[in-house]
Design a protein around this motif. Structure first.
Motif, short mmCIF file in Angstrom:
data_model
loop_
_atom_site.label_atom_id
_atom_site.label_comp_id
_atom_site.label_asym_id
_atom_site.label_seq_id
_atom_site.Cartn_x
_atom_site.Cartn_y
_atom_site.Cartn_z
N GLN A 188 0.95 -1.22 0.03
CA GLN A 188 0.06 -0.14 -0.08
C GLN A 188 0.88 1.23 -0.03
O GLN A 188 0.27 2.41 -0.45
CB GLN A 188 -0.78 0.37 0.96
N GLY A 191 1.63 2.62 -3.59
CA GLY A 191 0.84 3.63 -3.94
C GLY A 191 -0.13 2.71 -4.68
O GLY A 191 -1.39 3.47 -5.29
N HIS C 76 -1.21 4.52 0.39
CA HIS C 76 -1.47 4.43 -1.03
C HIS C 76 -2.04 5.37 -1.47
O HIS C 76 -1.52 6.54 -2.25
CB HIS C 76 -2.61 3.88 -1.50
N ALA C 79 1.44 7.52 -0.73
CA ALA C 79 2.38 7.16 -2.34
C ALA C 79 1.73 8.05 -3.27
O ALA C 79 2.56 8.69 -3.94
CB ALA C 79 2.45 5.66 -2.42
N GLN C 80 0.66 8.67 -3.43
CA GLN C 80 0.80 8.98 -4.72
C GLN C 80 0.82 10.09 -4.94
O GLN C 80 0.90 11.61 -5.91
CB GLN C 80 -1.05 8.40 -5.20
N TYR C 85 9.46 4.95 -0.53
CA TYR C 85 9.75 4.91 0.79
C TYR C 85 10.10 3.67 -0.09
O TYR C 85 9.78 2.62 -0.08
CB TYR C 85 8.55 4.23 1.33
N LEU C 104 6.73 -3.20 -10.21
CA LEU C 104 5.35 -3.10 -9.24
C LEU C 104 5.07 -1.86 -8.37
O LEU C 104 3.75 -1.84 -8.91
CB LEU C 104 5.60 -4.51 -7.84
N PRO C 105 6.03 -1.48 -8.04
CA PRO C 105 4.99 0.45 -7.67
C PRO C 105 4.41 1.52 -8.72
O PRO C 105 5.06 1.04 -9.86
CB PRO C 105 6.55 0.46 -7.02
N PRO C 106 3.20 1.41 -8.56
CA PRO C 106 2.82 2.18 -9.56
C PRO C 106 3.19 4.08 -10.01
O PRO C 106 3.86 3.95 -8.94
CB PRO C 106 0.74 1.78 -9.31
N VAL C 108 4.03 7.13 -9.81
CA VAL C 108 2.76 7.94 -8.53
C VAL C 108 3.38 9.70 -9.51
O VAL C 108 3.08 10.90 -8.68
CB VAL C 108 3.47 8.03 -7.01
N ARG C 148 13.32 0.45 -7.69
CA ARG C 148 12.16 0.22 -7.35
C ARG C 148 11.54 1.32 -7.61
O ARG C 148 10.36 2.39 -8.06
CB ARG C 148 11.29 -0.93 -7.06
N ILE C 149 12.14 2.49 -6.53
CA ILE C 149 11.33 3.63 -6.15
C ILE C 149 11.43 4.74 -7.17
O ILE C 149 10.31 5.75 -7.04
CB ILE C 149 11.19 4.03 -4.75
N ARG C 151 11.68 4.91 -10.20
CA ARG C 151 11.56 4.18 -11.67
C ARG C 151 9.74 5.12 -11.94
O ARG C 151 9.23 5.11 -12.18
CB ARG C 151 10.80 2.53 -11.81
#
Lengths: 295, 313, 235
Positions: A188, A191, C76, C79-80, C85, C104-106, C108, C148-149, C151
């Protein structure tokens, strides 16, 4: 050769086929249980009731709304999935932080409400649901007749099972699901709306149960009682297979259906208990279950 | 409450039980006592050991049949039939327990449920159990020359048996054994690391609970003169969970309160609303899990503590 | 104030169940700035990052990220806002492959690095893209957690103990990456045990004690306050 151990081959193959049909239902149901358990850590006792709902709704849709089999196959799972969303939002979401045993008790209550409610309104007598004309009749293989509908049930269930497996193991969406199962907090924090994902997972699991119910409708008498023992057998399947692996649920479900079918041929009295006996044996030799990871 | 106060309370309770048939139909009280015993035995597992058995009907039902068979076919004296039922429950409990404790938590519940279903099918299909009809016409027999067919005489036998087992359960909970069970409930890994043979404790608790559930089933057969598949059905397993949950799991009196409410509810509603009883039971489950997890007795205790300004749990 | 404020934390209290961990944290971070939270174990540095992400229990006070109040937001949503993180335990998923972990992380925000860029920056990850995420070495896992963060287009990076337990050569590489990120105008909060790693990178340092900011030290003041830090952190 047309006999095996004194059993005529067509009878044997016929029971094998029936076993596969039942196994398909076990696979669909235990798959749904496993998917829900992974995400919600709840054993969905209402699963059998949702399966019954699937069959009852397709019968009701046929009788009162004139909605046929094929449209039911799509619409009923969607409708029951929506009911799943209601159950998750109004009931389940409040107990995620509690001991998982409460989840079992809560969904047991839901199962009683659904089961009792349907019995109150529709009584306990079975209703016939006819096989759609496209799938009526049988294929003559020379040595036996293969009912088309049974073949369809097996093919349709396996397709859905493998599609589910593919979706979870091989796609982007599946990666979200796996991540959410493994570490919901961090997922979560990247995001991803995990609470909505949890809700949709439950809806998906219930929709799978309803799909199995619609498939089952033409193979049996549709009645509020049709699921009363199903869920316990599926629990035994889950104990045997363990819920660690998606493919494990599918294989265990099918395999036990076949074993049940063969038992009917060789020792019919034991056919209702054989799954439980297999469970006892598995508990003795491999307590964690065939595909289990947990102790 | 200190020990003296509570013993006084129990003496008063016992006296009330002795006098109760003057005011209430004794068969109803006996039925409540059978289920109260069943629920107390169940609570020993769920409330004090943290094990949710979802198959306790197999002990109630199995022993109900065993006692019925012993009294009818073997013509055993009533007391021997009850003892045999208790023993049978304990033996079955040992077998089931050995399998079930191999899995934990949620799986334990599923394993017990499945094994109970196995028992159900065995009872359905065996020749001695009368299939769908169950065992009918079990004689109540006599005790020391007193005819138990008299409801009042049977009543006092059942009150005495109930009180003795209630006392036994009490003593068990307070004994070092009971304290260890609670330690396992609170934190199983810690109990293991302290050197307790956790599996043995769990199994012993399971056997004890199953034996007492068996006694409850045997008493029920003597009381009504029949044993039926309902006793062994998973619905009954669910009911004892509800009785304990509603009354207050892990409290001494909770199961009794829960059994009283559920049995009265059923005898009030059974003929009037049909299968709505199931729906009501379902709603009770949902209600208890969502907002009433301490149960009647647990909430009562919490209320008392709030009243005197103490923090409870 | 010359540069714009990107993160403002005021009177932040955070709890885990009954235990009260943060007792009114106050600090700000400017756009493009790299700050470091220093302090002893248990002082509340990791909890600060987790509280910023909404991962603790109850929180009170105010967290303003790029002008938006985030104290009541779900993780979430936070994050958006453009926050990336990197948790202390790295959080590599064992049920995902390296590439799945990376993807994985969408997104943002806009302007995240492309997968190709990242594989160029971390060639080891490219080689092992089909391995299970947790089969990577500790250093590779840390690279992956960082990659990954990057990206996602997050502009505020919360990095928890990224140098912990890694070989010096990898720590050095991480230092280079942080410098590179600073030139690209990322805003960075570093929680570090390794003072030698953090000191040259941070524009300002905050000393955390008992869930509060005990001192603020700018890069220019560092030399003069070494005694204080030495006493406090034992560095």
């Amino acid at each position: 050769m047309n006999e095996i151990f004194g059993i005529p081959l067509p009878a044997l193959l016929g029971q094998l086929m029936l076993g596969l049909v039942n196994g398909s239902f076990y696979a669909l149901l235990s798959l749904g249980l496993a998917v829900i358990f992974g995400m919600l850590h709840i054993i969905n006792f209402a699963h059998g009731a949702l399966y019954m709902m699937g069959a009852m709704f397709s019968w009701l849709a046929m009788v009162y709304l004139g909605i046929g089999y094929w449209r039911s196959l799509l619409l009923v799972p969607l409708f029951v999935g929506a009911i799943g969303i209601v159950i998750e939002r109004f009931l389940l979401q409040w107990i995620y932080k509690l001991d998982p045993l409460y989840g079992l008790l809560l969904t047991f209550g839901v199962a009683l409400i659904i089961g009792g409610g349907f019995r109150y309104v529709f009584g306990s007598s079975g209703q016939p649901y006819s096989i759609p004309p496209e799938l009526g009749g049988a294929v003559d293989l020379g040595f036996m007749f293969l009912p088309k509908y049974r073949m369809w049930v097996i093919v349709a269930s396996l397709t859905i099972c493998f599609a589910t497996w593919f979706m979870i193991e091989k796609t982007r969406l599946g990666a979200y699901l796996r991540a959410g199962t493994e570490n919901p907090g961090l997922t979560q924090a990247f995001g991803i709306n995990v609470p909505v994902m949890v809700m949709l997972t439950y809806a998906f699991g219930t929709a799978l149960a309803a799909f199995a119910g619609v498939l089952a409708a033409p193979t049996t008498q549709v009645s509020p009682l049709m699921s009363s023992n199903m869920i316990i057998t599926v629990f035994a399947v889950v104990v045997i297979g363990g819920m660690g692996s998606i493919m494990g649920s599918i294989i265990t479900g099918l395999g036990l259906g076949v074993i049940e079918g063969l038992t009917k041929v060789f020792y019919a009295q034991a056919s209702s208990t054989v799954v439980f006996i297999v469970m006892v044996i598995v508990l003795m030799v491999r307590p964690a279950g065939l595909f289990g990871k947990e102790k | 409450m200190n020990a003296r106060k509570s013993s006084i309370a129990y003496v008063i309770g016992f006296a009330l039980l002795l006098a109760a048939p003057a005011a209430i139909y004794p068969v109803l009280i006996m039925k409540v006592l059978c289920f109260a015993l069943f629920a107390c035995a169940f609570n020993l597992l769920l409330g004090y050991t943290g094990l949710l058995s979802f198959g306790h009907a197999m002990f109630l039902g199995g022993s109900a049949y065993l006692t019925g068979h012993a009294l009818t076919a073997w013509e055993l004296p009533t007391l021997a039939g009850l003892a045999l039922g208790t023993l049978g429950g304990a033996v079955l409990g040992a077998l089931v327990g050995m399998l079930a404790i191999r899995r934990q938590g949620i799986y334990f519940a599923m394993v017990t449920l499945a094994l109970a279903q196995l028992m159900y099918f065995v009872l359905l299909q065996s020749s001695f159990s009368g299939g769908e009809n169950g065992l009918q016409g079990v004689p109540r027999g006599s005790l020391f020359g007193l005819d138990l067919a008299n409801d009042y005489i049977l009543y006092y036998l059942i009150v005495v048996l109930f009180s003795l087992t209630f006392w036994l359960i009490q003593r068990t909970i307070q004994s070092p054994f009971g304290q260890t069970l609670k330690a396992i409930r609170e934190n199983e890994p810690r109990a293991i690391s302290l050197g307790y043979d956790v599996d043995r404790y769990k199994l012993l608790a399971f056997v004890l609970s199953a034996g007492l559930a068996g006694l409850a089933g045997s008493m029920k057969t003597v009381l009504f003169g029949f044993a039926t598949l309902t006793d062994a059905h998973w619905n009954t397993s669910g009911e004892v969970v509800l009785m304990t949950l509603l009354g207050g799991m892990g409290t001494v009196l909770g199961p009794i309160a829960g059994a009283t409410v559920i049995v009265s509810l059923h005898s009030e509603l059974a003929d009037k609303v049909g299968s709505l009883v199931t729906v009501i039971t379902g709603f009770l489950f949902v209600f208890c899990v969502l907002v009433f997890r301490r149960g009647i007795v647990g909430e009562g205790i919490a209320l008392y503590h709030r009243m005197i300004g103490e923090k409870y749990r | 104030m010359s540069a714009t404020e990107y993160l403002r934390v005021s009177k932040l209290h955070a709890f885990y169940g009954e235990s009260h961990i943060l007792h009114g944290m106050d600090f700000t971070v400017r756009r493009g700035e790299c700050v470091s939270l220093l302090g002893r174990n248990g002082a509340g540095r990791t909890t600060t990052l987790r509280a910023l992400m909404g991962l603790t229990g109850k929180r009170t006070g105010s967290i303003v990220i790029n002008g938006r109040e985030a104290i009541d937001m779900a993780p979430h949503k936070i994050a958006q806002l453009g926050v990336g993180y990197c948790p202390e335990e790295r959080g590599i998923y064992s049920s995902l492959t390296t590439e799945e972990n990376l993807l994985l992380p969408p997104r943002v925000g806009s302007g995240g690095m492309s997968v190709e860029e990242l594989y160029e920056m971390f060639p080891n990850l490219a080689e092992r893209r089909h391995s299970q995420g947790t089969r990577l070495s500790g250093g590779e896992q840390q690279m992956l957690a960082l990659a990954r963060i990057l990206r996602t287009g997050a502009r505020l990076l919360l990095l928890d103990e990224i140098s912990e337990g890694l070989a010096p050569v990898i720590v050095q590489k991480l230092g280079e990456i942080i410098r590179e990120l600073k030139t690209r105008d990322y805003t960075i909060v570093l929680v570090e045990q390794n003072f030698r790693f953090a000191a040259p990178l941070a524009d300002r340092m905050f000393v955390v004690e008992h869930g509060q900011i005990a001192a603020e030290i700018a890069q220019s003041e560092l030399a003069g306050r070494m005694d204080y830090l030495q006493e406090l952190l034992g560095v």
